[in-house]
Design an enzyme around this catalytic site. Structure first.
Site, short mmCIF file in Angstrom:
data_model
loop_
_atom_site.label_atom_id
_atom_site.label_comp_id
_atom_site.label_asym_id
_atom_site.label_seq_id
_atom_site.Cartn_x
_atom_site.Cartn_y
_atom_site.Cartn_z
N GLY A 1 0.80 -1.23 0.00
CA GLY A 1 0.00 0.00 0.00
C GLY A 1 0.83 1.28 0.00
N ASP B 1 7.79 -3.40 8.65
CA ASP B 1 6.41 -3.92 8.63
C ASP B 1 6.37 -5.13 9.56
OD1 ASP B 1 3.91 -3.52 6.40
OD2 ASP B 1 3.88 -5.40 7.52
N ASP C 1 6.82 -4.80 14.64
CA ASP C 1 5.43 -4.73 15.07
C ASP C 1 5.31 -3.46 15.91
OD1 ASP C 1 3.00 -4.87 16.36
OD2 ASP C 1 3.16 -6.99 16.89
N TYR D 1 -12.17 4.29 13.80
CA TYR D 1 -11.16 4.76 12.83
C TYR D 1 -11.10 6.28 12.83
CZ TYR D 1 -8.59 5.01 8.39
OH TYR D 1 -7.65 5.27 7.42
N VAL E 1 -7.78 5.32 -1.23
CA VAL E 1 -6.62 4.88 -1.99
C VAL E 1 -6.73 3.39 -2.29
CG1 VAL E 1 -4.10 4.91 -2.08
CG2 VAL E 1 -5.30 6.56 -0.62
N ASP E 2 -6.45 3.05 -3.54
CA ASP E 2 -6.54 1.65 -3.99
C ASP E 2 -5.34 0.87 -3.43
OD1 ASP E 2 -7.16 -0.68 -5.23
OD2 ASP E 2 -7.32 0.20 -7.25
N THR E 3 -5.57 0.17 -2.33
CA THR E 3 -4.51 -0.61 -1.67
C THR E 3 -5.07 -2.01 -1.36
OG1 THR E 3 -5.17 0.01 0.56
CG2 THR E 3 -3.63 1.48 -0.55
N SER F 1 -5.65 -3.42 1.42
CA SER F 1 -6.67 -3.45 2.47
C SER F 1 -7.99 -2.86 1.98
CB SER F 1 -6.18 -2.74 3.74
OG SER F 1 -6.10 -1.37 3.54
N ARG G 1 -16.99 8.85 -3.63
CA ARG G 1 -16.61 9.79 -2.56
C ARG G 1 -15.65 10.86 -3.06
NH1 ARG G 1 -15.54 6.01 2.77
NH2 ARG G 1 -13.41 6.01 2.00
#
Ligand code: NAD
Length: 249
Positions: free
Chosen positions: A16, A36, A58, A151, A184-186, A188, A209
Site C-alpha cells: 500500500g 512492517d 510490530d 477509525y 486509496v486503492d490498496t 486493504s 466519494r
C-alpha cells in the site's frame, strides 16, 4: 534528488501507501529503513530499489521499537504510516476492539515519535531540519464516514498528536505534519470491497466519494510524503495535509 543524504524510516512499508512511499523516498536519494510486521511482503522490497533496507517491526510492541531505535543511526525523517480500519458504529465497538484501534493507530505513533525524536533532534541541530509525517485520513479531518467510529476517532487523535509535536519542537528545526488521503486503492481497501455484501456497488460507492471520479493510487499519495519529508516543505509544520481527490472542494 530531494532526499539525498537523509535516513528515513517508514512503518507499514510492506504494501500500500507505505510501500510506495518507501520506494519513492529511495528514488529521491534517501537511505530508507522499510519496516512492517509482515516479513513476507517486506521480502523483495529491499531488492526493488537501491537504498531500501527492510526490518521487521510490530509497532504495537514497545520493546521492538526500543530495540530498533537503539540499533539505527539518528533519523532525518519518520513516516508513521501504519493504521487499521475498524468497521462499525460506536454501538458495536467493544472495549477490546477500541483498545486495538487506539494501540495500532495512535499509541504506536506516540511510541515511535518518542523513541526516535531524540535522534531526530540531534539531526535537526546538525542539519537544520528533520521531519515526521503521521498518517491520518480524510475520515475525521474532513468529514465523518459511516461505520468508522473507532477509525475516525483515532485518526483525529493523530492530527492532535502531530500538532502537539509540531508546536513543542518548532524552534528546534523539527517539523511534524499529518497526512489525510482520500480513498486509496490498496490491498486493504480491496479487502474491504470484497467483504461488502455487494462488492461491485461498494467499489462504486468508494469511487463516488472523490469528486475527481476515481480512487487514488498509492503513487498519487507518495509524492506528498516525499514533499513533507524533504526540505521543500521547510515552512510547513503542524498541518493536516489533504490529498483527497476534491472531497474538500
Ligand atoms: P494496508 O492497510 O493495505 O497495509 C497496512 C500495512 O500495515 C500492512 O503491510 C500490514 O502488514 C502493516 N501492519 C499491520 N499491523 C501492523 C503492526 N502492528 N506493525 C507494523 N505493521 C503493521 O495499507 P494502506 O491502505 O496503504 O494504509 C496505510 C495507512 O494509510 C493506514 O494508516 C491507513 O489508515 C491510511 N489510509 C488509507 C487510506 C486508503 O484508502 N487505503 C485512506 C486514508 C488513510
Amino acid at each position: 534528488m530531494r532526499l539525498e543524504g537523509k535516513t528515513i524510516l517508514v512503518t507499514a512499508a510492506g504494501q500500500g501507501i507505505g510501500r510506495a512511499s518507501a520506494l519513492k523516498c529511495a528514488a529521491e536519494g534517501a537511505r530508507v529503513i522499510a519496516t512492517d510486521i509482515n516479513q513476507e511482503t517486506l521480502a523483495g522490497l529491499g531488492n526493488q530499489a537501491k537504498g531500501v533496507e527492510t526490518r521487521r517491526l510490530d509497532v504495537t510492541k514497545p520493546e521492538e521499537i526500543a530495540a530498533l531505535a537503539a540499533d539505527l543511526p539518528p533519523l532525518d525523517g519518520l513516516f508513521n504510516c501504519v493504521g487499521y480500519v475498524h468497521n462499525g458504529t460506536i454501538l458495536g465497538l467493544d472495549d477490546a476492539a477500541w483498545a486495538f484501534c487506539v494501540d495500532v493507530n495512535v499509541t504506536s505513533m506516540v511510541r515511535m515519535c518518542r523513541a526516535f525524536l531524540p535522534g531526530m533532534l540531534e539531526r535537526a541541530a546538525a542539519t537544520g531540519t528533520a521531519s515526521i509525517v503521521n498518517m491520518s485520513s480524510m475520515c475525521s479531518s474532513i468529514k465523518g464516514f459511516v461505520n468508522r467510529a473507532a477509525y475516525g476517532t483515532t485518526k483525529a487523535a493523530v492530527i492532535g498528536l502531530s500538532k502537539s509535536i509540531a508546536i513543542d519542537f518548532v524552534g528546534k528545526g523539527l517539523r511534524c505534519n499529518a497526512l489525510c488521503p482520500g480513498t486509496v486503492d490498496t490491498p486493504s481497501l480491496r479487502g474491504r470491497i470484497a467483504a461488502a455484501p455487494d462488492p461491485e456497488q461498494a467499489e462504486k460507492d468508494f469511487i463516488a466519494r472523490q469528486p475527481i471520479g476515481r480512487l487514488a493510487t498509492t503513487d498519487d499519495i507518495a509524492p506528498m510524503v516525499v514533499y513533507l519529508l524533504s526540505d521543500d516543505s521547510r515552512f510547513v509544520t503542524g498541518q493536516a495535509v489533504s490529498v483527497d481527490g476534491g472531497v474538500t472542494i
